[in-house]
Motif scaffolding. Structure first.
Motif, PDB file in Angstrom:
ATOM      1  N   HIS A  84       2.832  15.221   6.397  1.00 30.08           N
ATOM      2  CA  HIS A  84       2.997  16.623   6.786  1.00 30.08           C
ATOM      3  C   HIS A  84       4.158  16.843   7.749  1.00 30.08           C
ATOM      4  O   HIS A  84       4.258  17.908   8.349  1.00 30.08           O
ATOM      5  N   GLY A  85       5.018  15.837   7.924  1.00 25.19           N
ATOM      6  CA  GLY A  85       6.213  16.016   8.735  1.00 25.19           C
ATOM      7  C   GLY A  85       7.244  16.835   7.979  1.00 25.19           C
ATOM      8  O   GLY A  85       7.054  17.194   6.810  1.00 25.19           O
ATOM      9  N   PHE A  86       8.343  17.135   8.634  1.00 20.36           N
ATOM     10  CA  PHE A  86       9.386  17.935   7.994  1.00 20.36           C
ATOM     11  C   PHE A  86      10.763  17.490   8.477  1.00 20.36           C
ATOM     12  O   PHE A  86      10.895  16.815   9.494  1.00 20.36           O
ATOM     13  N   ILE A  87      11.755  17.871   7.702  1.00 17.90           N
ATOM     14  CA  ILE A  87      13.149  17.582   8.033  1.00 17.90           C
ATOM     15  C   ILE A  87      13.852  18.916   8.255  1.00 17.90           C
ATOM     16  O   ILE A  87      13.683  19.852   7.462  1.00 17.90           O
ATOM     17  N   GLY A 113      12.435  14.879  -3.519  1.00 17.52           N
ATOM     18  CA  GLY A 113      11.038  15.305  -3.559  1.00 17.52           C
ATOM     19  C   GLY A 113      10.686  16.339  -2.510  1.00 17.52           C
ATOM     20  O   GLY A 113       9.538  16.444  -2.091  1.00 17.52           O
ATOM     21  N   LEU A 114      11.661  17.104  -2.069  1.00 18.26           N
ATOM     22  CA  LEU A 114      11.463  18.100  -1.015  1.00 18.26           C
ATOM     23  C   LEU A 114      11.788  19.493  -1.544  1.00 18.26           C
ATOM     24  O   LEU A 114      12.448  19.636  -2.562  1.00 18.26           O
ATOM     25  N   HIS A 115      11.348  20.496  -0.808  1.00 18.48           N
ATOM     26  CA  HIS A 115      11.806  21.853  -1.094  1.00 18.48           C
ATOM     27  C   HIS A 115      12.042  22.585   0.223  1.00 18.48           C
ATOM     28  O   HIS A 115      11.487  22.219   1.259  1.00 18.48           O
ATOM     29  N   ALA A 116      12.882  23.600   0.155  1.00 19.12           N
ATOM     30  CA  ALA A 116      13.217  24.381   1.349  1.00 19.12           C
ATOM     31  C   ALA A 116      12.069  25.320   1.682  1.00 19.12           C
ATOM     32  O   ALA A 116      11.666  26.132   0.863  1.00 19.12           O
ATOM     33  N   ARG A 130      14.717  24.050   6.664  1.00 21.11           N
ATOM     34  CA  ARG A 130      13.514  23.240   6.886  1.00 21.11           C
ATOM     35  C   ARG A 130      13.059  22.734   5.530  1.00 21.11           C
ATOM     36  O   ARG A 130      12.782  23.519   4.619  1.00 21.11           O
ATOM     37  N   LEU A 131      12.999  21.422   5.397  1.00 18.49           N
ATOM     38  CA  LEU A 131      12.621  20.777   4.140  1.00 18.49           C
ATOM     39  C   LEU A 131      11.267  20.110   4.293  1.00 18.49           C
ATOM     40  O   LEU A 131      11.027  19.384   5.269  1.00 18.49           O
ATOM     41  N   VAL A 132      10.394  20.335   3.323  1.00 18.77           N
ATOM     42  CA  VAL A 132       9.059  19.749   3.338  1.00 18.77           C
ATOM     43  C   VAL A 132       8.728  19.228   1.948  1.00 18.77           C
ATOM     44  O   VAL A 132       9.321  19.637   0.956  1.00 18.77           O
ATOM     45  N   ALA A 133       7.749  18.339   1.897  1.00 14.82           N
ATOM     46  CA  ALA A 133       7.241  17.893   0.604  1.00 14.82           C
ATOM     47  C   ALA A 133       6.394  19.023   0.033  1.00 14.82           C
ATOM     48  O   ALA A 133       5.686  19.707   0.775  1.00 14.82           O
ATOM     49  N   PRO A 134       6.455  19.243  -1.267  1.00 12.63           N
ATOM     50  CA  PRO A 134       5.612  20.287  -1.858  1.00 12.63           C
ATOM     51  C   PRO A 134       4.138  20.039  -1.555  1.00 12.63           C
ATOM     52  O   PRO A 134       3.710  18.886  -1.477  1.00 12.63           O
ATOM     53  N   LYS A 135       3.375  21.094  -1.387  1.00 18.54           N
ATOM     54  CA  LYS A 135       1.959  20.965  -1.014  1.00 18.54           C
ATOM     55  C   LYS A 135       1.192  20.094  -1.995  1.00 18.54           C
ATOM     56  O   LYS A 135       0.298  19.370  -1.599  1.00 18.54           O
ATOM     57  N   THR A 136       1.537  20.131  -3.263  1.00 17.48           N
ATOM     58  CA  THR A 136       0.823  19.325  -4.250  1.00 17.48           C
ATOM     59  C   THR A 136       1.080  17.840  -4.065  1.00 17.48           C
ATOM     60  O   THR A 136       0.279  17.017  -4.466  1.00 17.48           O
TER      61      THR A 136
END
Length: 139
Positions: A84-87, A113-116, A130-136
């Motif tokens: 649940h971290g982010f870039i 494997g990230l999305h904005a 802010r880039l995060v892994a998709p919730k799925t």
């Protein structure tokens, strides 16, 4: 605290909160020291450098077009993140030296494997994504 009000909102929109451990990558002479200070104020601590060897809550990545392969940098940054971290990818704004085409950011993020999750204009020189892994894909 002069100047803090103008970016305190955008800095918090990026997800920085008190007591987070934040790794800073891509530091160079052109970074925005005031922005760094505001992030450190938001997390109530210092940013960690590339020698930090533990997992982190977030990665602050200063990136310019000439820095190499953005996908590789994002994948490397992911290796240090807690679940649940982010870039936060900081790049020079359009028209400035080192600008990164938004389509290149989108392509590199998708490949990694990230999305904005948010894009914010933080300073006159730097934009943030802010880039995060998709919730799925999250555990």
């Amino acid at each position: 605290m002069v100047g803090t009000a103008s970016t305190a909102g955008p800095v918090s929109k990026l997800g920085f909160t008190e007591d987070q451990v934040v790794l800073e990558l891509g530091y160079d002479d052109d970074i925005d020291d005031e922005l760094r200070a505001q992030i450190e104020e938001a997390i109530d601590g210092a940013l960690e450098d590339e020698d930090f060897e533990d997992v982190v809550d977030a990665v602050l990545l200063w990136w310019r077009d000439s820095d190499g392969d953005l996908t590789d940098a994002l994948v490397d940054a992911l290796a240090t993140l807690e679940d649940h971290g982010f870039i936060v990818l900081l790049s020079p704004k359009v028209g400035l030296p080192g600008e990164v085409d938004p389509s290149d950011v989108a392509e590199a993020a998708e490949t990694a494997g990230l999305h904005a999750a948010a894009s914010v204009n933080l300073t006159p020189e730097w934009s943030a994504t802010r880039l995060v892994a998709p919730k799925t894909a999250r555990r």
